[in-house]
Enzyme design. Sequence first.
Site, PDB file in Angstrom:
ATOM      1  CG  HIS A 176       7.182  21.302 -31.181  1.00 25.19           C
ATOM      2  ND1 HIS A 176       7.708  20.085 -31.514  1.00 25.19           N
ATOM      3  CD2 HIS A 176       6.678  21.164 -29.928  1.00 25.19           C
ATOM      4  CE1 HIS A 176       7.534  19.250 -30.502  1.00 25.19           C
ATOM      5  NE2 HIS A 176       6.911  19.875 -29.527  1.00 25.19           N
ATOM      6  CE  LYS A 183      21.025  15.315 -29.034  1.00 25.35           C
ATOM      7  NZ  LYS A 183      22.154  16.152 -29.329  1.00 25.35           N
TER       8      LYS A 183
END
Lengths: 284, 189
Positions: free
Chosen positions: B39, B104
């Site tokens: 990212h 998550k």
Amino acid sequence: MQNGLREIHVSRITDTIANLCIDSCHDLPADVEEHLRQAQERERSPLGKEILGQILENATLARTQMIPICQDTGFTAVIVELGQDVRLVGGDLYAAINEGVRRGYKEGLLRLSVLDHPLRRKNTGDNTPAAIHVEIVPGDKITLMLMPKGGGCENMSALRILKPSDGEEGVKKFVVETVANAGPNACPPMVVGVGIGGTFDLCAYLAKKALFRSLGQHSPDPDNARLEKDLLELCNKTGLGPAGLGGDTTALFVHVESYPCHITALPVAVNTQCHAARHKEAIV
Amino acid sequence: MSELIRLQTPLTEEDVRRLHAGDRVLISGPLIGARDAAHRRLVETLKRGEPLPVDLRGQVVYYTGPSPAREGQVIGAAGPTTSIRIDAYSEYLMQQGMRGMIGKGNRGPQCIEWVQKYGCVYFAAIGGLGALLSQRIRVAKVVAYEDLGTEAVRLYEVEDFPVVVINDVYGRDFYREAPQQWRSLAAAR
């Protein structure tokens, strides 16, 4: 045997550590599995029950197909109980342990998650070094305890120095707050390691050490054991549940370790452990 | 428990608007695997005004750093990682047309706003099911930043990959709602 000392070649430590790395990442310990099974029976949330079933299915699949239980095969934590009548030969203890980690992670096809420096952040390429604690104990044996500790749950751990007047209620409040704040990030149902007392550094170590205990094994100190039971109940009242999606099972077990402390202080450390509570030990 | 919804990726805005917090979804089709380090590089690339190595339009990004595959396996364990670390980069990817994220754990308030603003959705996979979830991955290949090892960008093909909607375009947050709902339900019993 020389001068009453038992000689152990460090290569035995390397071999044992390598095996423990591979074994722990694929074979969920029986105590954890048993607590998950009991929790699945008790859990009243249908989604929570289903998730606990998937966690058990995942454990079986990992064991039979040799796929790691979790892709995060952790920062390797090792506690060595070194008998004072042991004489190590053939090399350095810490190097032998790290060699075992290096070999175990390579041969076991485990994920490499350790970086060389917290700011430079370059992968060391072999998951070393491990976090190694050595305790000298009576006897002529070495007990090696190993835990591949995942980042998701480790990162939600916390330590606070409470005021003595905060007492047991303060301890409970901080532990439950930490567990609730860890929430879904720590992959509940969690195992909660609590350290109370000692100094800043020792308190954190107590919390980590508490996680090495077998689930279901209460502290021999009756006050700690009572605290463990109360804390488990309080954690499970948060409603967080399996995977944080609601339910009765937020924690599988709470372990408390304590140590004497200074007249001014009441240190508390909480080390949160995910449901993939991998830990193995071997005696050399 | 809600009925299972089957969803084919890539997603359209219409697909995303039909999803609500708490929905249980089985995803089939391509997923883009990327986590922290990937990212960071993707966003640095955008900031330099250069094109991304992958087209994000309609794509769902899965936050996972798999363990290596054994011989005969598509991939090793491949469960979700904690998402909040990715928050800092998510708006840039949504601006490139990303429609979904799988990870998550909680997202921060800003990320929850961006999900609404850009018409995106945040799904959770169940953490710690690395072995089980790997069985739903049919194809896995590195498509960019191979030097990042486990953190390289991968293209996955998944079949019936199980997720739960956490943050929807309507601003709801299932991680906030679910434990509260359970507490009131348990208290009423």
